[in-house]
Design a protein around this motif. Structure first.
Motif, short mmCIF file in Angstrom:
data_model
loop_
_atom_site.label_atom_id
_atom_site.label_comp_id
_atom_site.label_asym_id
_atom_site.label_seq_id
_atom_site.Cartn_x
_atom_site.Cartn_y
_atom_site.Cartn_z
N THR A 108 0.78 -1.24 0.00
CA THR A 108 0.00 0.00 0.00
C THR A 108 0.81 1.29 0.00
O THR A 108 0.23 2.37 -0.03
CB THR A 108 -0.95 0.03 1.21
OG1 THR A 108 -0.16 -0.06 2.40
CG2 THR A 108 -1.95 -1.10 1.14
N SER A 109 2.12 1.21 0.03
CA SER A 109 2.89 2.46 0.05
C SER A 109 3.80 2.56 -1.17
O SER A 109 4.19 1.57 -1.77
CB SER A 109 3.70 2.59 1.33
OG SER A 109 4.60 1.53 1.45
N ILE A 110 4.12 3.80 -1.50
CA ILE A 110 5.01 4.08 -2.63
C ILE A 110 6.38 3.47 -2.36
O ILE A 110 6.91 3.55 -1.26
CB ILE A 110 5.15 5.61 -2.81
CG1 ILE A 110 3.81 6.22 -3.25
CG2 ILE A 110 6.27 5.98 -3.77
CD1 ILE A 110 3.33 5.79 -4.62
N PHE B 215 -3.43 4.95 -7.03
CA PHE B 215 -3.81 3.97 -6.00
C PHE B 215 -3.06 4.09 -4.68
O PHE B 215 -3.21 3.23 -3.83
CB PHE B 215 -3.68 2.52 -6.52
CG PHE B 215 -4.30 2.30 -7.86
CD1 PHE B 215 -5.64 2.55 -8.08
CD2 PHE B 215 -3.54 1.85 -8.93
CE1 PHE B 215 -6.23 2.34 -9.33
CE2 PHE B 215 -4.11 1.64 -10.18
CZ PHE B 215 -5.46 1.89 -10.37
N ALA B 216 -2.25 5.11 -4.49
CA ALA B 216 -1.51 5.24 -3.23
C ALA B 216 -1.29 6.71 -2.89
O ALA B 216 -1.21 7.56 -3.79
CB ALA B 216 -0.16 4.53 -3.31
N HIS B 217 -1.17 6.96 -1.62
CA HIS B 217 -0.80 8.29 -1.14
C HIS B 217 0.68 8.50 -1.46
O HIS B 217 1.51 7.66 -1.14
CB HIS B 217 -1.04 8.36 0.38
CG HIS B 217 -0.54 9.61 1.00
ND1 HIS B 217 0.62 9.67 1.71
CD2 HIS B 217 -1.06 10.86 1.01
CE1 HIS B 217 0.81 10.89 2.14
NE2 HIS B 217 -0.19 11.64 1.73
N SER C 272 -9.26 13.65 -11.71
CA SER C 272 -8.66 14.71 -10.89
C SER C 272 -7.66 14.12 -9.90
O SER C 272 -7.70 12.92 -9.61
CB SER C 272 -9.74 15.48 -10.13
OG SER C 272 -10.37 14.64 -9.19
N THR C 273 -6.76 14.96 -9.44
CA THR C 273 -5.82 14.60 -8.37
C THR C 273 -5.72 15.79 -7.43
O THR C 273 -5.87 16.93 -7.83
CB THR C 273 -4.41 14.25 -8.90
OG1 THR C 273 -3.94 15.32 -9.73
CG2 THR C 273 -4.39 12.95 -9.67
N THR C 274 -5.46 15.47 -6.16
CA THR C 274 -5.31 16.51 -5.14
C THR C 274 -3.87 16.56 -4.68
O THR C 274 -3.30 15.54 -4.28
CB THR C 274 -6.25 16.23 -3.94
OG1 THR C 274 -7.60 16.19 -4.42
CG2 THR C 274 -6.12 17.31 -2.89
N PRO D 75 -4.27 9.83 -2.88
CA PRO D 75 -4.44 8.71 -3.81
C PRO D 75 -5.34 9.05 -5.00
O PRO D 75 -6.39 9.68 -4.84
CB PRO D 75 -5.09 7.62 -2.95
CG PRO D 75 -4.69 7.96 -1.55
CD PRO D 75 -4.62 9.46 -1.51
N ALA D 76 -4.91 8.63 -6.16
CA ALA D 76 -5.68 8.80 -7.39
C ALA D 76 -6.35 7.46 -7.72
O ALA D 76 -5.77 6.40 -7.47
CB ALA D 76 -4.77 9.22 -8.54
N GLY D 77 -7.54 7.53 -8.27
CA GLY D 77 -8.26 6.33 -8.66
C GLY D 77 -7.91 5.89 -10.07
O GLY D 77 -7.14 6.55 -10.79
#
Length: 176
Positions: free
Chosen positions: A24-26, A59-61, A79-81, A110-112
């Motif tokens: 789950t992590s980069i 898919f990940a922060h 979109s991305t934040t 995270p982006a979908g």
């Protein structure tokens, strides 16, 4: 955006497959060998290249980091934040451009699957010739000069809403 190009950019990368399978992590080792999270252009650019384009990892922060290059993000779909310099929350939507200097910090939520962005990794020397052609009183020129000189500037990022500007969309598509 061209449907064929967008479909190609939607392809799930090996890094994203690992994220979807539970890691789950980069994987910072892909991006840097340093303790501080400074993404290293030598990890992402082929030797001798001044610019590289890669899809944004979904898919990940993506934790707070800096770059040792100029980054341009183009939002192709969705979109991305981004949280810039710990304080500015920027939501990029389809057609938006974000330029980040080497001194800016960035965190990405995270982006979908349908949030498709591309990152342009650009060495500062890429701008040597174009910079001489930009008029003097221009925010992009000021941003580039502060980025290239390494001087502390209050301008560490620029955001452009370019969704309805067809020449910019065509230029980005042609580059991709």
């Amino acid at each position: 955006m061209n449907a064929e190009l967008l479909a190609s950019l939607r392809t799930i990368t090996d890094e994203e497959k690992a994220l979807l399978q539970g890691n789950t992590s980069i994987q910072k080792g892909i991006y840097t060998s340093k303790k501080d999270f400074v993404i290293d252009n030598e990890r992402l650019l082929a030797k001798g290249r001044l610019i590289e384009i890669r899809p944004h990892t979904r898919f990940a922060h993506f934790p707070k980091h800096r770059h040792n290059y100029v980054e341009m993000v183009y939002m192709c779909a969705g979109s991305t934040t981004h949280i810039i310099n710990d304080t500015d929350r920027i939501v990029l939507e389809a057609g938006d451009l974000l330029f980040l200097s080497q001194s800016a910090t960035q965190e990405i939520l995270p982006a979908g699957e349908d949030d498709i962005a591309v990152n342009f990794i650009i060495l500062p020397e890429f701008f040597d010739r174009p910079l001489s052609m930009i008029e003097r009183d221009n925010v992009l020129r000021d941003f580039l000069i502060s980025t290239l000189s390494g001087s502390g500037s209050r301008i560490t990022y620029l955001q452009f809403r370019a969704k309805d500007i067809l020449p910019i969309q065509n230029l980005i598509e042609n580059m991709l």
